[in-house]
Design a protein around this motif. Structure first.
Motif, PDB file in Angstrom:
ATOM      1  N   PHE A  26     -25.636  22.003   9.243  1.00 65.93           N
ATOM      2  CA  PHE A  26     -25.889  23.437   9.111  1.00 65.93           C
ATOM      3  C   PHE A  26     -25.290  23.979   7.816  1.00 65.93           C
ATOM      4  O   PHE A  26     -25.925  24.769   7.104  1.00 65.93           O
ATOM      5  CB  PHE A  26     -25.310  24.178  10.325  1.00 65.93           C
ATOM      6  CG  PHE A  26     -25.582  25.639  10.325  1.00 65.93           C
ATOM      7  CD1 PHE A  26     -26.863  26.127  10.509  1.00 65.93           C
ATOM      8  CD2 PHE A  26     -24.542  26.543  10.127  1.00 65.93           C
ATOM      9  CE1 PHE A  26     -27.113  27.483  10.502  1.00 65.93           C
ATOM     10  CE2 PHE A  26     -24.776  27.899  10.117  1.00 65.93           C
ATOM     11  CZ  PHE A  26     -26.069  28.376  10.301  1.00 65.93           C
ATOM     12  N   SER A  27     -24.087  23.555   7.472  1.00 66.36           N
ATOM     13  CA  SER A  27     -23.461  24.023   6.236  1.00 66.36           C
ATOM     14  C   SER A  27     -24.201  23.504   5.004  1.00 66.36           C
ATOM     15  O   SER A  27     -24.330  24.211   4.002  1.00 66.36           O
ATOM     16  CB  SER A  27     -21.987  23.625   6.187  1.00 66.36           C
ATOM     17  OG  SER A  27     -21.857  22.231   6.127  1.00 66.36           O
ATOM     18  N   MET A  28     -24.723  22.278   5.044  1.00 69.28           N
ATOM     19  CA  MET A  28     -25.500  21.740   3.927  1.00 69.28           C
ATOM     20  C   MET A  28     -26.811  22.503   3.758  1.00 69.28           C
ATOM     21  O   MET A  28     -27.275  22.722   2.637  1.00 69.28           O
ATOM     22  CB  MET A  28     -25.790  20.249   4.130  1.00 69.28           C
ATOM     23  CG  MET A  28     -24.592  19.353   3.935  1.00 69.28           C
ATOM     24  SD  MET A  28     -24.031  19.444   2.233  1.00 69.28           S
ATOM     25  CE  MET A  28     -22.346  19.910   2.475  1.00 69.28           C
ATOM     26  N   MET A  29     -27.411  22.919   4.862  1.00 75.01           N
ATOM     27  CA  MET A  29     -28.626  23.714   4.785  1.00 75.01           C
ATOM     28  C   MET A  29     -28.358  25.078   4.153  1.00 75.01           C
ATOM     29  O   MET A  29     -29.153  25.575   3.354  1.00 75.01           O
ATOM     30  CB  MET A  29     -29.250  23.882   6.178  1.00 75.01           C
ATOM     31  CG  MET A  29     -29.868  22.625   6.723  1.00 75.01           C
ATOM     32  SD  MET A  29     -30.399  22.747   8.434  1.00 75.01           S
ATOM     33  CE  MET A  29     -31.515  24.118   8.386  1.00 75.01           C
ATOM     34  N   LEU A  30     -27.239  25.692   4.510  1.00 72.55           N
ATOM     35  CA  LEU A  30     -26.877  26.984   3.921  1.00 72.55           C
ATOM     36  C   LEU A  30     -26.581  26.860   2.428  1.00 72.55           C
ATOM     37  O   LEU A  30     -26.960  27.715   1.634  1.00 72.55           O
ATOM     38  CB  LEU A  30     -25.688  27.579   4.656  1.00 72.55           C
ATOM     39  CG  LEU A  30     -25.943  28.135   6.048  1.00 72.55           C
ATOM     40  CD1 LEU A  30     -24.647  28.609   6.676  1.00 72.55           C
ATOM     41  CD2 LEU A  30     -26.963  29.259   5.988  1.00 72.55           C
ATOM     42  N   ILE A  31     -25.878  25.813   2.043  1.00 72.43           N
ATOM     43  CA  ILE A  31     -25.534  25.607   0.638  1.00 72.43           C
ATOM     44  C   ILE A  31     -26.791  25.331  -0.191  1.00 72.43           C
ATOM     45  O   ILE A  31     -26.917  25.830  -1.318  1.00 72.43           O
ATOM     46  CB  ILE A  31     -24.513  24.460   0.494  1.00 72.43           C
ATOM     47  CG1 ILE A  31     -23.167  24.891   1.062  1.00 72.43           C
ATOM     48  CG2 ILE A  31     -24.366  24.006  -0.960  1.00 72.43           C
ATOM     49  CD1 ILE A  31     -22.147  23.786   1.134  1.00 72.43           C
ATOM     50  N   SER A  32     -27.729  24.581   0.354  1.00 74.50           N
ATOM     51  CA  SER A  32     -28.945  24.254  -0.404  1.00 74.50           C
ATOM     52  C   SER A  32     -29.835  25.482  -0.596  1.00 74.50           C
ATOM     53  O   SER A  32     -30.618  25.537  -1.538  1.00 74.50           O
ATOM     54  CB  SER A  32     -29.733  23.156   0.290  1.00 74.50           C
ATOM     55  OG  SER A  32     -30.246  23.608   1.528  1.00 74.50           O
ATOM     56  N   LYS A  33     -29.730  26.500   0.246  1.00 75.63           N
ATOM     57  CA  LYS A  33     -30.517  27.724   0.105  1.00 75.63           C
ATOM     58  C   LYS A  33     -29.925  28.665  -0.930  1.00 75.63           C
ATOM     59  O   LYS A  33     -30.607  29.526  -1.448  1.00 75.63           O
ATOM     60  CB  LYS A  33     -30.619  28.448   1.448  1.00 75.63           C
ATOM     61  CG  LYS A  33     -31.535  27.761   2.417  1.00 75.63           C
ATOM     62  CD  LYS A  33     -31.669  28.556   3.692  1.00 75.63           C
ATOM     63  CE  LYS A  33     -32.595  27.855   4.657  1.00 75.63           C
ATOM     64  NZ  LYS A  33     -32.746  28.587   5.891  1.00 75.63           N
ATOM     65  N   ILE A  34     -28.655  28.504  -1.242  1.00 73.03           N
ATOM     66  CA  ILE A  34     -27.988  29.405  -2.182  1.00 73.03           C
ATOM     67  C   ILE A  34     -28.339  29.090  -3.603  1.00 73.03           C
ATOM     68  O   ILE A  34     -28.706  28.221  -4.131  1.00 73.03           O
ATOM     69  CB  ILE A  34     -26.454  29.386  -1.987  1.00 73.03           C
ATOM     70  CG1 ILE A  34     -26.120  29.953  -0.635  1.00 73.03           C
ATOM     71  CG2 ILE A  34     -25.750  30.146  -3.079  1.00 73.03           C
ATOM     72  CD1 ILE A  34     -24.659  29.917  -0.280  1.00 73.03           C
TER      73      ILE A  34
END
Length: 108
Positions: free
Chosen positions: A100-108
């Motif tokens: 979940f954190s990797m998904m959030l970081i990749s969207k930024i």
């Protein structure tokens, strides 16, 4: 791919009940051994599923698997579920949090 899963059991320390043994009639000699069952995948405990208490006499060594004397709630509360039986859920939670954190970081 082969997946190994199943149910295993772990035993706790002996808890004295103070009851009379039905076999040898010795006073204050009955104790119980708590047994915690847990589900595992690849021998990693995922979650606890059952708890059982096996009565044992300290004097004569008899175990009462089929004919069990009643066990008080107070005695049952002395045994807590081991935290390590939740280790599989903790590993899965950390893995999902990482994804979940990797998904959030990749969207930024």
């Amino acid at each position: 791919m082969i997946i190994f899963f199943g149910i295993r059991y772990t035993t706790g320390r002996l808890i004295l009940t103070g009851q009379e043994c039905p076999a040898c009639k010795e006073n204050h000699s009955l104790a119980v051994i708590p047994q915690q069952g847990y589900f595992h995948i690849f021998w990693i405990p995922v979650f606890p599923i059952s708890r059982d208490y096996i009565p044992v006499c300290n004097s004569c060594g008899s175990t009462f698997i089929h004919k069990r004397p009643p066990i008080d709630r107070e005695l049952k509360s002395q045994y807590k579920t081991p935290v390590w039986t939740f280790s599989g859920l903790i590993i899965i939670g950390i893995f999902l949090l990482y994804i979940f954190s990797m998904m959030l970081i990749s969207k930024i």
